[in-house]
Design a protein around this motif. Structure first.
Motif, PDB file in Angstrom:
ATOM      1  N   PHE A  96       0.833  -1.208   0.000  1.00 39.17           N
ATOM      2  CA  PHE A  96       0.000   0.000   0.000  1.00 39.17           C
ATOM      3  C   PHE A  96       0.868   1.258   0.000  1.00 39.17           C
ATOM      4  N   LEU A  97       1.895   1.285   0.853  1.00 42.85           N
ATOM      5  CA  LEU A  97       2.774   2.465   0.936  1.00 42.85           C
ATOM      6  C   LEU A  97       3.547   2.663  -0.373  1.00 42.85           C
ATOM      7  N   PHE A  98       3.941   1.550  -0.997  1.00 44.27           N
ATOM      8  CA  PHE A  98       4.668   1.581  -2.272  1.00 44.27           C
ATOM      9  C   PHE A  98       3.771   2.214  -3.360  1.00 44.27           C
ATOM     10  N   LEU A  99       2.512   1.767  -3.399  1.00 42.60           N
ATOM     11  CA  LEU A  99       1.549   2.290  -4.371  1.00 42.60           C
ATOM     12  C   LEU A  99       1.244   3.767  -4.092  1.00 42.60           C
ATOM     13  N   LEU A 100       1.124   4.088  -2.804  1.00 42.66           N
ATOM     14  CA  LEU A 100       0.802   5.466  -2.391  1.00 42.66           C
ATOM     15  C   LEU A 100       1.832   6.452  -2.932  1.00 42.66           C
ATOM     16  N   GLU A 101       3.114   6.127  -2.759  1.00 48.61           N
ATOM     17  CA  GLU A 101       4.183   7.026  -3.233  1.00 48.61           C
ATOM     18  C   GLU A 101       4.151   7.158  -4.759  1.00 48.61           C
ATOM     19  N   HIS A 102       3.848   6.048  -5.427  1.00 47.60           N
ATOM     20  CA  HIS A 102       3.746   6.096  -6.892  1.00 47.60           C
ATOM     21  C   HIS A 102       2.625   7.037  -7.328  1.00 47.60           C
ATOM     22  N   LEU A 103       1.451   6.901  -6.698  1.00 49.28           N
ATOM     23  CA  LEU A 103       0.297   7.737  -7.080  1.00 49.28           C
ATOM     24  C   LEU A 103       0.580   9.214  -6.810  1.00 49.28           C
ATOM     25  N   LYS A 104       1.334   9.498  -5.760  1.00 50.21           N
ATOM     26  CA  LYS A 104       1.709  10.897  -5.485  1.00 50.21           C
ATOM     27  C   LYS A 104       2.606  11.436  -6.597  1.00 50.21           C
ATOM     28  N   ARG A 105       3.505  10.580  -7.100  1.00 46.89           N
ATOM     29  CA  ARG A 105       4.393  11.019  -8.197  1.00 46.89           C
ATOM     30  C   ARG A 105       3.586  11.263  -9.483  1.00 46.89           C
ATOM     31  N   PRO A 139       4.630  12.052   3.697  1.00 45.89           N
ATOM     32  CA  PRO A 139       5.141  10.690   3.468  1.00 45.89           C
ATOM     33  C   PRO A 139       5.075   9.813   4.727  1.00 45.89           C
ATOM     34  N   ILE A 140       4.633   8.576   4.542  1.00 46.45           N
ATOM     35  CA  ILE A 140       4.511   7.633   5.663  1.00 46.45           C
ATOM     36  C   ILE A 140       5.556   6.542   5.465  1.00 46.45           C
ATOM     37  N   SER A 141       6.440   6.397   6.439  1.00 44.02           N
ATOM     38  CA  SER A 141       7.491   5.372   6.333  1.00 44.02           C
ATOM     39  C   SER A 141       7.062   4.140   7.124  1.00 44.02           C
ATOM     40  N   PHE A 142       7.274   2.963   6.535  1.00 44.79           N
ATOM     41  CA  PHE A 142       6.909   1.700   7.181  1.00 44.79           C
ATOM     42  C   PHE A 142       7.607   1.569   8.530  1.00 44.79           C
ATOM     43  N   GLU A 146       9.021   3.915  10.472  1.00 40.13           N
ATOM     44  CA  GLU A 146       8.556   4.916  11.447  1.00 40.13           C
ATOM     45  C   GLU A 146       7.185   4.529  11.994  1.00 40.13           C
ATOM     46  N   LEU A 147       6.337   4.086  11.103  1.00 39.66           N
ATOM     47  CA  LEU A 147       4.971   3.733  11.485  1.00 39.66           C
ATOM     48  C   LEU A 147       4.974   2.597  12.502  1.00 39.66           C
ATOM     49  N   LYS A 148       5.822   1.576  12.259  1.00 42.03           N
ATOM     50  CA  LYS A 148       5.872   0.428  13.155  1.00 42.03           C
ATOM     51  C   LYS A 148       6.549   0.768  14.483  1.00 42.03           C
ATOM     52  N   ARG A 149       7.537   1.720  14.395  1.00 36.12           N
ATOM     53  CA  ARG A 149       8.282   2.050  15.610  1.00 36.12           C
ATOM     54  C   ARG A 149       7.484   3.009  16.503  1.00 36.12           C
ATOM     55  N   ASN A 150       6.621   3.797  15.853  1.00 31.66           N
ATOM     56  CA  ASN A 150       5.942   4.874  16.561  1.00 31.66           C
ATOM     57  C   ASN A 150       4.868   4.318  17.488  1.00 31.66           C
ATOM     58  N   THR A 151       5.120   4.426  18.810  1.00 33.31           N
ATOM     59  CA  THR A 151       4.134   3.916  19.777  1.00 33.31           C
ATOM     60  C   THR A 151       3.586   5.049  20.637  1.00 33.31           C
ATOM     61  N   LEU A 152       3.766   6.298  20.143  1.00 29.00           N
ATOM     62  CA  LEU A 152       3.259   7.433  20.919  1.00 29.00           C
ATOM     63  C   LEU A 152       1.739   7.441  20.937  1.00 29.00           C
ATOM     64  N   TYR A 153       1.159   6.944  19.813  1.00 32.96           N
ATOM     65  CA  TYR A 153      -0.306   6.904  19.766  1.00 32.96           C
ATOM     66  C   TYR A 153      -0.798   5.744  20.620  1.00 32.96           C
ATOM     67  N   PHE A 154      -1.933   5.956  21.277  1.00 34.67           N
ATOM     68  CA  PHE A 154      -2.471   4.821  22.046  1.00 34.67           C
ATOM     69  C   PHE A 154      -2.889   3.744  21.055  1.00 34.67           C
ATOM     70  N   SER A 155      -2.828   2.521  21.527  1.00 34.15           N
ATOM     71  CA  SER A 155      -3.132   1.409  20.624  1.00 34.15           C
ATOM     72  C   SER A 155      -4.129   0.461  21.273  1.00 34.15           C
ATOM     73  N   THR A 156      -5.155   0.141  20.509  1.00 34.56           N
ATOM     74  CA  THR A 156      -6.104  -0.874  20.974  1.00 34.56           C
ATOM     75  C   THR A 156      -6.342  -1.827  19.820  1.00 34.56           C
ATOM     76  N   ASP A 157      -6.867  -2.990  20.152  1.00 32.98           N
ATOM     77  CA  ASP A 157      -7.187  -3.922  19.063  1.00 32.98           C
ATOM     78  C   ASP A 157      -8.366  -3.379  18.271  1.00 32.98           C
ATOM     79  N   VAL A 158      -8.280  -3.525  16.966  1.00 29.90           N
ATOM     80  CA  VAL A 158      -9.372  -3.051  16.114  1.00 29.90           C
ATOM     81  C   VAL A 158     -10.359  -4.182  15.934  1.00 29.90           C
TER      82      VAL A 158
END
Length: 815
Positions: A728-737, A798-801, A803-815
């Motif tokens: 998804f992130l790979f496609l996202l960057e392509h569509l932005k270009r 830009p969203i980096s895979f 950074e996204l996985k490392r970032n735990t500042l946001y609270f997290s609950t099961d979806v």
């Protein structure tokens, strides 16, 4: 036959045309394609039942209309003998002449036919009923002879008597038994036209019935006899009908006939204005409707006129530069379509829940305003008209088909010996005044102006194969374009490749066209022009020559079969052969897992990436690389359909992991590669953003607090399986270009979100069952949200895979 509400002020010119009439309209494919046998006979009898059911439904509507017309007759007669009559007995007799007789004939016919259709038996005979109906057409002859006097009497009585004016402006017509609408309001003038319209309808139904009745059926000779009587009657009537209702007289005493009229968008003083344009035998007149007080007759105001003797079409290279046309971005037009679809759904829900009529009227008013905006701002094809004595006028049309229709109609009239003239102010007033009576197009072409019993059109995907064309006199470079109607105007949806230097092009190209309430398909055949000097200064495009054009109705019953339906469209001596089949939107929502797990299409993304030992599937990487190499500046990339046969060929080589993939990609048309990428995501057994998270994405995008939305949307991305997220992130960057090249490729972030949103989010079959209601409802609510989800991520920094996985500042609950 579906009921169509024809205009009251059309000339009562009756038509006995069969299926082969009409310029460029495809005949119904019957005779040439079937091979006979029991199956065809059975199908014919089934079609016979459908024709009869449709006719019975429209007969019920017609009887209700006659009843509505008769309703005020009794009270009017009762007051005629009092001291304060509304109308005299003579006036009542003239206006309602023969209506009672016509009503009784059709009521008896309906009561006899209805039980036969309700308790259907293919061997049952009802031809004698049609024969009896045809034998009583003498009553219609009397009605038609009196029609003009009846109208004039009703009009005079309306002007002189306010009470009768109120009665005649709003007659209540009962809705059909199974209709949610209990009554509709119709004018007396409109209802008086109905019997005239009905004779033609009955004749056309007899054509259809005969076509689907086996020659050995007892009904066959009876229907033939009924058709013969009806056609003879129509021929005799047409000779007697007063032609003056379709014409006005010129000062020299000649007849000025109305040939064509319609709504066009004029670019006037730098802004777009909706005009009603009237083409008479000797003059083109551009008018607008005056705003009038309630109860007053509407009138036209003439903006300008050009005698046809003075009218010229400047060649593209001769035309001066036009004023700057403000073009509305595509994404704004798409936004408006979604708003209209959402309002349509609300109207349907209100009606289903028997909501307040005031709320429905408010929604309809809003829908009309939005549709009117779309109608005004969508057209972009220039059509310039020049008066040889000076001024030029510029219209903007949505379709080349429409432009060529107007041009051809004018040029045909110009072949006659025409004289230049100037109209005095009185003559102009008389001519403009006649437009209201003579017009054949009454309503602005928006869906909110349609009656509820009119077909809502088709929602889904139309697959069209353009096979070949014949009939060209000399070799040329030839191609076809396909147009469908959408939201009241036509849009070009696909284009074949150019077949060079031939008189018999063999394209054999398949296209998948998305339909949004569409009712017609148009095919235009062009000769490609490579002469750079023939640039159109209005839009800097080389003008290709239209060789022919044709249109067919998309009949839901004929189109909605799983099989290909082959047809030929005739245009100016050229025959184009094509096939089509339709997939409704609810069917196209299905994601079907592949039975073979060795390929890539229809196989889970986690299975493919694991097998390939890659983070992003090979097919996604290769298609994106090729688009970025040579398609990123292609106008309409990802929006224009690729040729379906090319897409299927690419699908096959990717599924087989063929070693020639790269060679094939480099040779393939770029729109086919873009189409293959879209198809891959569409055929995943579950959407890239997963079924499990779909409800949460829908809820997250609806949050109004920006911080809460950001938190939720990022958390949802983190909840995706790694292969899905990385892809998804790979496609996202392509569509932005791709969107960075918007000035050249005309593809904004919003356009790309519209194309890819439903592809990446649309739930698989099991998940979507609960969401399905109306086809248009799916389009408005679900799709709008799916587009908004993708647009949110496209507009995000830009969203980096990692950074996204490392970032735990946001609270997290099961979806």
């Amino acid at each position: 036959m579906p009921y169509i509400d024809e205009s009251p002020t059309m000339s009562p010119q009756l038509s006995a045309r069969g299926q082969d009439s009409g310029d460029g309209v495809s005949p119904t494919p019957t005779d040439g394609l079937s091979t006979g046998g029991e199956r065809d006979a059975g199908k014919g009898l089934e079609m016979r039942k459908l024709v009869l059911s449709g006719f019975l439904a429209s007969e019920e509507i017609y009887i209700n209309q006659l009843e509505a017309l008769l309703l005020p007759m009794k009270p009017l007669k009762a007051t005629a003998t009092t001291s304060q009559p509304v109308l005299t007995l003579q006036q009542i007799e003239t206006i309602f002449y023969k209506i009672q007789d016509i009503y009784e004939i059709h009521k008896e016919f309906y009561d006899s036919l209805s039980p036969k259709v309700q308790q259907w038996d293919s061997n049952i005979s009802m031809g004698h009923l049609f024969q009896k109906l045809a034998s009583r057409l003498g009553v219609y002859k009397a009605f038609v002879d009196n029609y003009k006097i009846a109208l004039e009497t009703a009009e005079k009585c309306s002007q002189s008597n306010y009470q009768f004016q109120k009665i005649s402006e709003e007659l209540k017509v009962k809705g059909p038994k199974d209709s949610k609408e209990s009554h509709t309001s119709v004018t007396m003038e409109a209802l008086l036209y109905k019997p005239i319209d009905r004779v033609t309808r009955s004749t056309l139904v007899l054509h259809d019935l005969l076509k689907h009745t086996p020659a050995d059926h007892p009904d066959y000779p009876l229907l033939q006899d009924a058709l013969r009587i009806s056609q003879n009657f129509l021929s005799s009537i047409n000779e007697d009908i007063d032609p003056r209702r379709t014409a006005v007289t010129t000062p020299k005493g000649e007849t000025r006939q109305l040939v064509k009229d319609g709504f066009l968008v004029e670019l006037s003083e730098g802004s777009r204005k909706l005009r009603h344009v009237f083409l008479f035998t000797d003059v083109l007149l551009c008018a607008k409707l005056k705003k009038t007080a309630v109860g007053k007759h509407q009138q036209y105001d003439c903006k300008w006129y050009v005698p046809l003797a003075d009218l010229v079409f400047p060649s593209p290279e001769e035309s001066e530069h036009c004023p700057q046309v403000h073009v509305i971005p595509d994404h704004e037009l798409e936004d408006m379509k979604m708003k209209i679809s959402a309002i349509k759904s609300e109207v349907q829900k209100e009606k289903a829940n028997k909501g307040q009529s005031r709320a429905i009227e408010r929604l309809k008013k809003k829908m009309f305003e939005n549709e009117f905006w779309l109608l005004l701002n969508s057209p972009a094809i220039p059509f310039r008209i020049h008066n040889r004595n000076g001024k030029s006028y510029l219209f903007l049309l949505s379709s080349d088909y429409e432009r060529s229709e107007w041009r051809e109609a004018i040029q045909k009239l110009q072949k006659k010996d025409l004289q230049a003239f100037v109209l005095s102010s009185v003559e102009l007033q008389v001519l403009t005044g006649s437009c209201f009576k003579l017009r054949t197009v009454h309503n602005i072409p928006v869906t909110s102006n349609k009656d509820d019993d009119e077909s809502p059109g088709l929602y889904g995907f139309l697959h069209v194969i353009v096979h070949s064309a014949k009939g060209f006199k000399q070799s040329a470079n030839l191609y076809c374009t396909l147009e469908v109607d959408s939201f009241g105007y036509f849009v070009s949806k696909a284009k074949t490749r150019v077949f060079r230097d031939t008189t018999e092009p063999q394209w054999n190209e398949e296209f998948e066209i998305e339909l949004e309430g569409s009712q017609s398909l148009r095919i235009l055949c062009y000769e490609k022009c490579y002469d750079k000097t023939k640039l159109n200064k209005d839009n800097n495009e080389i003008v290709d020559k239209i060789m022919g054009k044709g249109q067919i109705q998309l009949d839901p019953q004929a189109v909605q079969t799983k099989n290909w339906h082959m047809d030929v469209i005739e245009m100016n001596g050229i025959k184009v052969e094509f096939s089509m089949k339709f997939t409704s939107r609810d069917m196209s929502l299905k994601r079907t897992p592949s039975k073979k797990q060795t390929g890539v299409f229809g196989v889970k993304i986690s299975v493919v990436t694991k097998r390939e030992r890659s983070k992003v599937p090979y097919i996604v990487r290769q298609c994106i690389e090729e688009v970025e190499k040579r398609g990123i500046e292609e106008v309409g990339i990802y929006r224009i359909s690729g040729v379906a046969t090319d897409i299927q060929a690419l699908k096959a080589v990717f599924d087989a992991n063929n070693k020639d993939i790269l060679v094939m990609l480099s040779d393939m048309d770029i729109n086919a590669i873009a189409g293959t990428l879209k198809l891959y995501f569409r055929e995943l057994p579950e959407p890239l953003l997963t079924d499990r998270l779909y409800p949460a994405f829908m809820e997250g995008i609806a949050l109004s607090d920006p911080a809460a939305k950001e938190n939720c949307m990022m958390h949802l991305l983190r909840s995706l399986p790694d292969p899905n997220l990385i892809t998804f992130l790979f496609l996202l960057e392509h569509l932005k270009r791709v969107a960075e090249k918007e000035p050249i490729n005309k593809m904004s972030l919003h356009n790309l979100a519209t194309v890819f949103g439903p592809t990446l989010l649309r739930p698989s079959e099991g998940e979507s069952k609960g969401h399905l209601t109306l086809a248009s409802d799916i389009w408005s609510h679900d799709v709008m949200a799916q587009v908004q989800v993708l647009l949110y991520y496209l507009q995000h920094p830009p969203i980096s895979f990692t950074e996204l996985k490392r970032n735990t500042l946001y609270f997290s609950t099961d979806v």
